[in-house]
Design a protein around this motif. Structure first.
Motif, PDB file in Angstrom:
ATOM      1  N   ALA A  59       0.715  -1.403  -0.034  1.00  0.00           N
ATOM      2  CA  ALA A  59      -0.149   0.174   0.093  1.00  0.00           C
ATOM      3  C   ALA A  59       1.020   1.030  -0.012  1.00  0.00           C
ATOM      4  O   ALA A  59       0.214   2.274  -0.036  1.00  0.00           O
ATOM      5  N   HIS A  60       2.070   1.639   0.154  1.00  0.00           N
ATOM      6  CA  HIS A  60       3.328   2.118  -0.235  1.00  0.00           C
ATOM      7  C   HIS A  60       4.570   2.070  -1.109  1.00  0.00           C
ATOM      8  O   HIS A  60       4.892   1.182  -0.385  1.00  0.00           O
ATOM      9  N   ASP A  61       4.612   2.440  -1.635  1.00  0.00           N
ATOM     10  CA  ASP A  61       6.485   2.182  -1.602  1.00  0.00           C
ATOM     11  C   ASP A  61       6.801   4.232  -3.421  1.00  0.00           C
ATOM     12  O   ASP A  61       5.475   4.363  -3.673  1.00  0.00           O
ATOM     13  N   HIS A  62       7.746   3.427  -3.633  1.00  0.00           N
ATOM     14  CA  HIS A  62       8.875   4.442  -4.453  1.00  0.00           C
ATOM     15  C   HIS A  62       9.673   3.708  -4.990  1.00  0.00           C
ATOM     16  O   HIS A  62      10.465   3.432  -4.686  1.00  0.00           O
ATOM     17  N   PHE A  63       8.806   2.940  -6.002  1.00  0.00           N
ATOM     18  CA  PHE A  63       9.677   1.910  -7.064  1.00  0.00           C
ATOM     19  C   PHE A  63      11.252   2.154  -7.759  1.00  0.00           C
ATOM     20  O   PHE A  63      11.838   1.996  -7.559  1.00  0.00           O
ATOM     21  N   THR A 225      -1.105  10.185   0.273  1.00  0.00           N
ATOM     22  CA  THR A 225       0.330  11.206   0.732  1.00  0.00           C
ATOM     23  C   THR A 225       0.616  11.219   1.599  1.00  0.00           C
ATOM     24  O   THR A 225       0.584   9.915   2.398  1.00  0.00           O
ATOM     25  N   HIS A 226       2.102  11.699   2.033  1.00  0.00           N
ATOM     26  CA  HIS A 226       2.361  11.389   2.978  1.00  0.00           C
ATOM     27  C   HIS A 226       2.159  12.240   3.985  1.00  0.00           C
ATOM     28  O   HIS A 226       1.921  13.410   4.018  1.00  0.00           O
ATOM     29  N   VAL A 227       1.880  11.080   5.579  1.00  0.00           N
ATOM     30  CA  VAL A 227       1.225  12.631   6.593  1.00  0.00           C
ATOM     31  C   VAL A 227       1.568  11.649   8.024  1.00  0.00           C
ATOM     32  O   VAL A 227       1.668  10.638   8.166  1.00  0.00           O
ATOM     33  N   ALA A 262       0.214   7.822   3.869  1.00  0.00           N
ATOM     34  CA  ALA A 262       1.327   6.669   4.175  1.00  0.00           C
ATOM     35  C   ALA A 262       2.331   7.617   5.331  1.00  0.00           C
ATOM     36  O   ALA A 262       1.954   8.254   5.567  1.00  0.00           O
ATOM     37  N   HIS A 263       1.806   6.374   5.752  1.00  0.00           N
ATOM     38  CA  HIS A 263       2.502   6.166   7.528  1.00  0.00           C
ATOM     39  C   HIS A 263       1.943   6.552   8.649  1.00  0.00           C
ATOM     40  O   HIS A 263       1.581   6.100  10.055  1.00  0.00           O
ATOM     41  N   GLY A 264       1.770   7.821   8.859  1.00  0.00           N
ATOM     42  CA  GLY A 264      -0.110   8.341  10.138  1.00  0.00           C
ATOM     43  C   GLY A 264       0.994   8.033  11.564  1.00  0.00           C
ATOM     44  O   GLY A 264      -0.389   6.868  12.357  1.00  0.00           O
ATOM     45  N   VAL A 313       6.036  -1.459   1.919  1.00  0.00           N
ATOM     46  CA  VAL A 313       7.158  -1.417   1.713  1.00  0.00           C
ATOM     47  C   VAL A 313       8.095  -0.047   1.887  1.00  0.00           C
ATOM     48  O   VAL A 313       9.379   0.034   2.586  1.00  0.00           O
ATOM     49  N   ASP A 314       6.779   0.795   1.561  1.00  0.00           N
ATOM     50  CA  ASP A 314       7.682   2.295   1.520  1.00  0.00           C
ATOM     51  C   ASP A 314       9.080   2.105   0.415  1.00  0.00           C
ATOM     52  O   ASP A 314       9.485   0.904   0.146  1.00  0.00           O
ATOM     53  N   GLY A 315       9.890   3.000  -0.020  1.00  0.00           N
ATOM     54  CA  GLY A 315      10.687   3.370  -0.967  1.00  0.00           C
ATOM     55  C   GLY A 315      11.735   2.185  -0.657  1.00  0.00           C
ATOM     56  O   GLY A 315      12.066   2.454   0.651  1.00  0.00           O
TER      57      GLY A 315
HETATM   58 ZN   LIG Z   1       6.999   7.202   1.079  1.00  0.00          ZN
END
Ligand SMILES: [Zn+2]
Length: 443
Positions: A59-63, A225-227, A262-264, A313-315
């Protein structure tokens, strides 16, 4: 085209765990589940040495970050970002294609069948980046929700990124709308849905956040978005906007069941309730959060409050891998450390975050569980290997001892990984290409 999966244990994600279970898929959708004697199909996948679970969801990544792994190994988020922005400013469509193929290959090999990608670096005069992402997913056979991300608040306007990597708001909105029109498929079973995703409160103007939300709602697409990732971000928002990150996002229209953050991490009690009540999703990225020392998300509190929580996994520049089973493992351990209680999360709860929780963040009611009428996305993990053989509870084993790879992976009723080998691309060639691209980017 029909496909039959025969599993040692079939975990549906709806409370059923079927011994010697089977699943029949036709034209990409699940048509029937059962145990014992199985129906005939055009193709049969023998997973009798495996636990079969719903395909894992990222649910969150930056390939693109697969090309910049291992940088700033001991920095905070802001230190790490400031060091990496100038490197990322050199990417082009080819860099992104090579990095995305590496990230997607690794995700598929680890049992992920549905992934988003939050791409927000679009250096001037480098066309084709978004297309490279979409085409790579089509080639590798991954169900894909690409985010058209963006940065518009450069250093000269008080933002964090250098001016060289930010774009003009009008250009961002025009290109985002063009990508929605070109690639977004809202139909059930869709292999590609576009998301509108300005990067973060410290790299985007409030006006762009608001206009992005309007654009997404005009087209019925989702927002990401990242929050509340770090306390540095919280201080930035309080100083620049006089509001805490979640407050600011709510004020800009960024709350609701078509939004996931993302994150929260840094949420107070009232924010946990508001996020849950609004049905805003949260993509928890434990490895990245621990790698950057960002903090520990209140996952158990969010789940208890009824929030939609998935895993990311995030970037890979802040994780160095892309294995959702590992994230489930990390999520379980981190929740227990945070709450000082082994009751904070159990293995099946962690697996739910990794499957139906992520699907809910991405707005996919047709993914995340194994049931007739849902997408035929399945991940099969061996339980007779050295890491898992003899494990008392094989489902708990997948989370407590996360597998390094999946055995078979099925996306949309088709095998993408068979016996641990990627069928849709050459893994060794991808490794050679990413080594060369990473070296070139490092300069
Ligand atoms: Zn991220």
């Amino acid at each position: 085209m029909s496909l039959l999966v025969r599993a040692g244990l079939l975990v549906t994600g709806t409370g059923q765990e079927i011994e010697s279970g089977w699943l029949l898929a036709k034209d990409g959708m699940i048509v029937e589940l059962g145990s014992g004697a199985a129906p005939r199909a055009d193709e049969t996948v023998d997973a009798r040495s495996c636990v079969a679970v719903p395909g894992l969801v990222n649910a969150h990544d930056h390939f693109y970050q697969w090309a910049t792994r291992g940088y700033v190994p001991d920095g905070t988020l802001f230190e790490w970002l400031r060091a990496l922005y100038p490197v990322w400013a050199r990417i082009d469509a080819e860099t992104v294609r090579v990095a995305a193929r590496a990230a997607m290959a690794r995700l598929l090999l680890c049992g992920c069948t549905l992934s988003t990608d939050h791409h927000y670096v679009f250096p001037h005069d480098r066309p084709g980046i978004f297309q490279a992402l979409v085409e790579s997913a089509q080639e590798l056979g991954l169900r894909f929700h690409p985010c058209r991300g963006s940065m518009s608040l450069g250093e000269s306007d008080g933002g964090l990124p250098p001016d060289s990597v930010v774009e003009k708001a009008e250009a961002i909105l025009t290109h985002t709308e063009a990508m929605i029109n070109r690639y977004h498929d809202p139909k059930p079973g869709s292999m590609c849905r576009v998301v509108v995703a300005p990067c973060s409160p410290f790299s985007v103007t409030p006006r762009l956040m608001r206009e992005s939300a309007e654009l997404a709602r005009k087209h019925g697409v989702r927002l990401h978005t990242h929050v509340a990732e770090t306390l540095d971000e919280e201080r930035f928002c309080l100083e620049k906007f006089g509001q805490r990150p979640v407050e600011l996002m709510e004020h800009l229209g960024w709350s609701g069941d078509d939004v996931w953050y993302a994150h929260g991490i840094h949420l107070n009690d009232a924010e946990v309730s508001r996020v849950a009540d609004a049905k805003t999703g949260v993509a928890h990225c434990p490895s990245s959060n621990m790698r950057l020392g960002a903090g520990a998300c209140r996952v158990a509190d969010l789940v208890r409050a009824g929030a939609r929580v998935g895993l990311g996994v995030d970037g890979s520049a802040s994780n160095e891998d892309a294995n959702i089973s590992v994230e489930a493992h990390q999520a379980l351990l981190l929740a227990r450390v945070r709450d000082r209680s082994p009751q904070a999360m159990d293995a099946r709860g962690a697996l739910r975050l990794a499957t139906s929780g992520g699907a809910a963040c991405l707005g996919r009611d047709d993914c995340g569980t194994l049931e007739p009428g849902k997408c035929a996305d399945v991940a099969c993990f061996r339980i007779d290997d050295l890491a898992h053989a003899g494990m008392q509870d094989p489902v708990a084993g997948l989370v407590l001892a996360p597998p390094a790879r999946a055995h078979h992976v099925i996306v949309n009723g088709r095998l993408a990984v068979r016996e641990g080998r990627l069928l849709t691309a050459d893994e060794d060639q991808i490794a050679r290409e990413i080594a060369a691209t990473s070296a070139r980017l490092a300069g």
